[in-house]
Design an enzyme around this catalytic site. Structure first.
Site, PDB file in Angstrom:
ATOM      1  N   ASP A   1     -22.568  13.085  23.397  1.00 28.66           N
ATOM      2  CA  ASP A   1     -23.669  13.648  23.088  1.00 28.66           C
ATOM      3  C   ASP A   1     -24.275  13.982  24.593  1.00 28.66           C
ATOM      4  O   ASP A   1     -23.934  13.628  25.658  1.00 28.66           O
ATOM      5  CB  ASP A   1     -24.709  12.530  22.743  1.00 28.66           C
ATOM      6  CG  ASP A   1     -26.051  12.922  22.147  1.00 28.66           C
ATOM      7  OD1 ASP A   1     -26.838  13.215  23.135  1.00 28.66           O
ATOM      8  OD2 ASP A   1     -26.089  12.821  21.022  1.00 28.66           O
TER       9      ASP A   1
ATOM     10  N   HIS B   1     -29.472   5.345  21.130  1.00 24.07           N
ATOM     11  CA  HIS B   1     -30.261   4.983  21.922  1.00 24.07           C
ATOM     12  C   HIS B   1     -31.166   3.922  21.381  1.00 24.07           C
ATOM     13  O   HIS B   1     -31.741   3.030  22.350  1.00 24.07           O
ATOM     14  CB  HIS B   1     -31.415   6.160  22.031  1.00 24.07           C
ATOM     15  CG  HIS B   1     -30.879   7.392  22.700  1.00 24.07           C
ATOM     16  ND1 HIS B   1     -30.258   7.328  23.866  1.00 24.07           N
ATOM     17  CD2 HIS B   1     -31.192   8.585  22.208  1.00 24.07           C
ATOM     18  CE1 HIS B   1     -29.988   8.543  24.470  1.00 24.07           C
ATOM     19  NE2 HIS B   1     -30.435   9.223  23.053  1.00 24.07           N
TER      20      HIS B   1
ATOM     21  N   HIS C   1     -27.146  13.422  25.989  1.00 22.90           N
ATOM     22  CA  HIS C   1     -27.849  12.148  26.485  1.00 22.90           C
ATOM     23  C   HIS C   1     -27.009  11.278  26.544  1.00 22.90           C
ATOM     24  O   HIS C   1     -26.000  10.884  25.844  1.00 22.90           O
ATOM     25  CB  HIS C   1     -28.955  12.131  25.516  1.00 22.90           C
ATOM     26  CG  HIS C   1     -30.044  12.969  25.010  1.00 22.90           C
ATOM     27  ND1 HIS C   1     -30.077  13.922  24.293  1.00 22.90           N
ATOM     28  CD2 HIS C   1     -30.852  13.506  25.898  1.00 22.90           C
ATOM     29  CE1 HIS C   1     -30.769  14.931  24.317  1.00 22.90           C
ATOM     30  NE2 HIS C   1     -31.468  14.613  25.326  1.00 22.90           N
TER      31      HIS C   1
ATOM     32  N   ASP D   1     -25.856  17.968  20.161  1.00 19.02           N
ATOM     33  CA  ASP D   1     -26.885  18.635  21.379  1.00 19.02           C
ATOM     34  C   ASP D   1     -26.102  19.100  22.692  1.00 19.02           C
ATOM     35  O   ASP D   1     -26.815  19.403  23.546  1.00 19.02           O
ATOM     36  CB  ASP D   1     -28.146  17.508  21.575  1.00 19.02           C
ATOM     37  CG  ASP D   1     -27.529  16.328  21.829  1.00 19.02           C
ATOM     38  OD1 ASP D   1     -26.387  16.169  22.142  1.00 19.02           O
ATOM     39  OD2 ASP D   1     -28.492  15.192  21.850  1.00 19.02           O
TER      40      ASP D   1
END
Length: 481
Positions: free
Chosen positions: A214, A179, A216, A311
């Site tokens: 992931d 990120h 995200h 995750d």
């Protein structure tokens, strides 16, 4: 203006004096033999390099109630040890990336601020904290900059070993912080080691494929190459990013629509696979294999970077997918079958015992090793109670991804790929030097050159550092309050 610049960074006080060698240190493990370990007589066909430094990365504490627990890296490493997987790999302690290396992507002022800030001084920098997005999600903690240097150094070292054909697969579970932006922290990420690793790979590979599983969206990596021209000072290159992630319902970071395909010269080189809550193994792996197979066939990458954020597993504290470890690791197995140079990193993952399970299984997948489900005795065995098993079942979440929805996403993605009629015509030109810092051989260093004691101490490998059992330096480590 493009987010990537290949021009050398202007030196400041912080960026000078980086004369130490950049070579990662190989670690020899001393360990008591155990009859319960799987046989390691048959080495894997591929050469595997594994990067780890528990002293710095695994001991970091983000603060009370923060979901990011770097302790998960120590747990993963101890499982890798207890299963005997270390015998099939070359283990390296990564170098700590120099500020000038970090500034190959990140702005020099941002890197300098991360180097300067500390919990004791942050109250003096309210404006800078806001500018660089440091705060609740991305707190300032002790040894923040060293933490960034270590996980970024692991990914950079992994890329270099691949570049020089010293390994076929390189693993850095501490990396994958996807990120972080050019001049700001985001989503628990401060330095984007993935972008730095890709930039390193681009020195020897004309086409790099980045894959992200992931939960995200891999927004920081996508953004770095979203508009990037294929011409640089040194060579012509391309990067394709492919992200499978949850999208919608205000889920962080809120980007990654299937319609986001890149712009300008980067158009069609960003692929997003937005998913809804509860996707299961069958749906996810079917879609993953279909898309990735077509991507590789169309794009013909020279090297792959695979971000394995855990995750996306069922039961994650911050996730909303319903993948088992078998489903997650099936993606790793599929990518491995392309037999391309492969850089594998960690990423998100906030139920730490499941993160450790997942990345251990995936280390085994990369080594072609089948692991017994019963977890061997190790320093963190209590975290795997009550079953003490490696595999975890799917949850009971409803899969909100209908067959028609997934079919629509697949059709849109494949249509974008059809816009790339054939693999881009890329001709390599002059290969730039490995960053702008030379590598030094310790045998060639001037014995009369003065080195400060702190630097000398950090290069010493303690005899008890990588023992398993009562002598391991991590065995008393607990989570923070």
């Amino acid at each position: 203006m493009d987010l990537i610049s290949y021009r050398p960074v202007k030196s400041s006080t912080l960026f000078e004096g980086s004369s130490s060698r950049l070579r990662a240190r190989k670690i020899s493990f001393r360990r008591r033999a155990s009859s319960d370990e799987p046989s390691s007589e048959m080495p894997p066909k591929e050469r595997i390099a594994y990067f780890y430094d528990g002293r710095d990365v695994g001991n970091v504490y983000f603060g009370p109630n923060h979901p990011m627990k770097p302790h998960r890296l120590c747990m993963t490493h101890h499982l890798v040890l207890s299963y005997g997987l270390y015998k099939k790999m070359e283990i390296y302690r990564p170098h700590k990336a120099y500020p000038v290396e970090l500034a190959q992507f990140h702005s020099a002022d941002y890197v300098e601020f991360l180097h300067r800030i500390s919990p004791n001084t942050q109250h003096l920098f309210a404006d800078e904290l806001a500018r660089y997005n440091l705060g609740e999600d991305c707190p300032v903690f002790e040894n923040l900059f060293e933490f960034c240097q270590m996980y970024a150094g692991g990914t950079i070292d992994a890329a270099r070993r691949l570049n020089h054909q010293l390994c076929d697969i390189a693993i850095n579970w501490s990396g994958g912080l996807h990120h972080a932006k050019k001049s700001a922290a985001s989503g628990f990420c401060y330095i984007n080691d993935l972008v730095l690793g890709i930039l390193e790979l681009l020195k020897y590979h004309a086409r790099v494929l980045y894959i992200d599983i992931d939960v995200h969206h891999g927004d920081g990596v996508e953004e770095a190459f979203y508009f990037t021209d294929r011409q640089s000072t040194y060579f012509t290159f391309q990067v394709m990013t492919v992200s499978f992630h949850k999208y919608g319902d205000m889920f962080f970071p809120g980007t990654g629509d299937v319609k986001d395909i890149g712009e300008r010269e980067g158009k069609y080189y960003a692929i997003n696979v937005p998913l809804k809550d509860g996707i299961d193994d069958a749906s996810f792996t079917r879609l993953f294999k279909t898309i990735i197979a077509k991507v590789v066939e169309t794009y013909l990458p020279g090297v792959i970077v695979l971000q394995c954020g855990a995750d996306s597993l069922a039961g994650d504290r911050l996730g909303c997918f319903n993948l088992s470890i078998e489903g997650h690791s099936e993606c790793v197995k599929f990518v491995k079958k392309f037999n391309l140079p492969l850089l594998v990193t960690g990423g998100g993952g906030y139920t730490k015992e499941n993160v450790a399970r997942c990345w251990t299984v995936e280390t085994g997948v990369l080594l072609d090793a089948d692991l017994p489900n019963e977890i061997p005795e190790n320093e963190y065995i209590k975290y795997f109670a009550p079953d003490y098993t490696l595999k975890i079942p799917n949850g009971n979440m409803e899969n909100l991804n209908s067959k028609s929805y997934l079919s629509t996403i697949k059709v849109q993605v494949l249509e974008s790929l059809r816009c790339i009629q054939h693999a881009p015509g890329v001709q390599m030109q002059e290969v730039p030097p490995d960053f702008y810092i030379p590598e030094f051989d310790e045998d060639e260093q001037n014995p009369d050159e003065r080195v400060d004691q702190h630097t000398t101490d950090k290069q010493i490998q303690r005899d008890d550092e990588y023992y398993e059992g009562d002598n391991d330096n991590d065995h008393n480590m607990e989570d923070g309050p």
